[in-house]
Each structure stands twice: as C-alpha cells, then as structure tokens.
Design a protein around this motif. Sequence first.
Motif, short mmCIF file in Angstrom:
data_model
loop_
_atom_site.label_atom_id
_atom_site.label_comp_id
_atom_site.label_asym_id
_atom_site.label_seq_id
_atom_site.Cartn_x
_atom_site.Cartn_y
_atom_site.Cartn_z
N ARG A 1 41.56 28.29 4.17
CA ARG A 1 41.74 26.99 3.54
C ARG A 1 42.86 27.06 2.51
O ARG A 1 43.12 28.13 1.94
N THR A 2 43.48 25.94 2.28
CA THR A 2 44.50 25.85 1.23
C THR A 2 44.12 24.74 0.25
O THR A 2 43.31 23.87 0.57
N VAL A 3 44.71 24.80 -0.92
CA VAL A 3 44.57 23.73 -1.91
C VAL A 3 45.96 23.38 -2.40
O VAL A 3 46.90 24.18 -2.31
N ALA A 4 46.10 22.18 -2.92
CA ALA A 4 47.40 21.70 -3.38
C ALA A 4 47.90 22.54 -4.55
O ALA A 4 47.13 22.94 -5.43
N SER A 5 49.18 22.79 -4.55
CA SER A 5 49.81 23.46 -5.69
C SER A 5 50.04 22.45 -6.80
O SER A 5 49.89 21.24 -6.60
N THR A 6 50.44 22.94 -7.96
CA THR A 6 50.64 22.07 -9.12
C THR A 6 52.02 21.40 -9.11
O THR A 6 52.15 20.22 -9.43
N VAL B 1 54.98 22.51 -6.58
CA VAL B 1 55.66 22.46 -5.28
C VAL B 1 54.78 21.82 -4.22
O VAL B 1 53.56 21.70 -4.38
N LYS B 2 55.42 21.43 -3.11
CA LYS B 2 54.69 20.80 -2.01
C LYS B 2 53.90 21.82 -1.19
O LYS B 2 52.91 21.46 -0.55
N VAL B 3 54.34 23.05 -1.20
CA VAL B 3 53.67 24.10 -0.43
C VAL B 3 52.31 24.41 -1.06
O VAL B 3 52.23 24.66 -2.26
N PRO B 4 51.22 24.40 -0.28
CA PRO B 4 49.91 24.71 -0.86
C PRO B 4 49.72 26.20 -1.04
O PRO B 4 50.44 27.01 -0.46
N ARG B 5 48.75 26.56 -1.87
CA ARG B 5 48.36 27.96 -2.02
C ARG B 5 47.04 28.19 -1.30
O ARG B 5 46.34 27.25 -0.93
N LEU B 6 46.72 29.47 -1.11
CA LEU B 6 45.45 29.81 -0.48
C LEU B 6 44.30 29.46 -1.42
O LEU B 6 44.34 29.78 -2.61
N ALA B 7 43.27 28.85 -0.87
CA ALA B 7 42.13 28.44 -1.70
C ALA B 7 41.41 29.64 -2.29
O ALA B 7 40.87 29.56 -3.40
N ASN B 8 41.39 30.76 -1.56
CA ASN B 8 40.64 31.92 -2.04
C ASN B 8 41.48 32.85 -2.91
O ASN B 8 41.00 33.88 -3.38
N ALA B 9 42.75 32.52 -3.13
CA ALA B 9 43.61 33.37 -3.97
C ALA B 9 43.23 33.18 -5.43
O ALA B 9 43.17 32.05 -5.92
#
Length: 205
Positions: free
Chosen positions: A113-118, A120-128
């Motif tokens: 899963r990913t979540v929105a970044s603060t 940039v448009k590219v999301p980060r990994l939700a579990n990171a």
Amino acid sequence: MDIDPKYSTPDEAYKLLTGLIVPRPVAWITSLSPDSKVNLAPFSAYGLVTHRPPMLMVTIGTRNDERKDTGRNIVAQREFVVNVARFEDAAILQQSSADFAYSESEIEHLGLRTVASTVVKVPRLANAVAAMECRLREKLEYPDVDSIILLGEVVSFYIRDDFVRNGKVATPELDPLARIGGPNYAGLDRFVSAASLLAGESPAK
C-alpha cells in the motif's frame, strides 16, 4: 594483488566495487510513470551529497540495454521518494527488484500500500517508517557510462514519531537494511543472503 581496471571486465569491476564499498544503504524508490502507475525498486548505488540544501544521489543503470523504469520515471516526472528499508523488509525488497513490465506496478503485484506524500505527487510506502521526498536537481550522463547519476533535493522528510529522539534518528531501532558484496544484505549486526530470501527463509531476529 594489484588490479588495473582498464583490463577488467565490467562484471569484474562491479564485483570489486560492491565488495569493497560496504555496507551500502538501500534506496527503496517509488516513482510515477506517465500513466500514474507507481513503480517500486531498490538501488544501492546511493548516498548523501550535502545537507544544505539536503541532497542525495542515486545511480541507475540499464536492463536489457534499456533505461530502468525508475530512471525513466524520475527523468520524466522529476520527482521520487526514497523509502528507508528496514532489515525486516529484506524479503519484500528483494522481490521488488524483479524484472516487471513497464506497465506493471510492483506495488500492486506485491500487495503493498502507499500513502500520499506531503510535497511531491509520488506516494511513499505506507509501511515505511521513514522516507525522503525528492525533486530531481540534476541528471549526469557520460558517453562511456551506461548509468545515469541523479541528484535529488530532499523537499520533505517523513519519520515516524517513535524513531526520533531529540531531533535525531534512533538508528539502532530503525535497523536500516544495507547491501554488501554479492546478492547479500545485512542489518546493523546481522546478515542474510538473497538466495535464502528467495527460498522463503525469514531474516533472523
């Protein structure tokens, strides 16, 4: 033993460099394709450039004589996210390095899963538990090199609250994953081979 790199094959030079420049942090990069597919891949030719402004570099090569998906995406979109992999992420990180088609998302294939970044448009990994949002600052290319060097400026840091102590990262608790010589990984005081991960073995605690 003295070795002149002029007389070494690229594979021989690679083995020497990756056996000597260790341990190397792993940039687990999310990027976006032109059709907004989220790509995920690990890179260990990665490191700190400067802290003012905060900048990092990652080198991305080719596969089957074509630029890897991550490199294509970063150059086109000029944004990416470096997710910090922990030792416990070794198995899924290794799986994300497989050769997926450009139209296929590793995120979807691996059930992540990913979540929105603060920023940039590219999301980060939700579990990171930590990530760095980056904008491409410069691309370096050389006619005799099959890799591109990408300099990224960190425009936002994400660190889970319990991994920060007085403004500093609690690195022992973070337990970041590192790459060492050969297809092998290490934690701060542990070691696991890529072959054992592919065989379904879990990293020892």
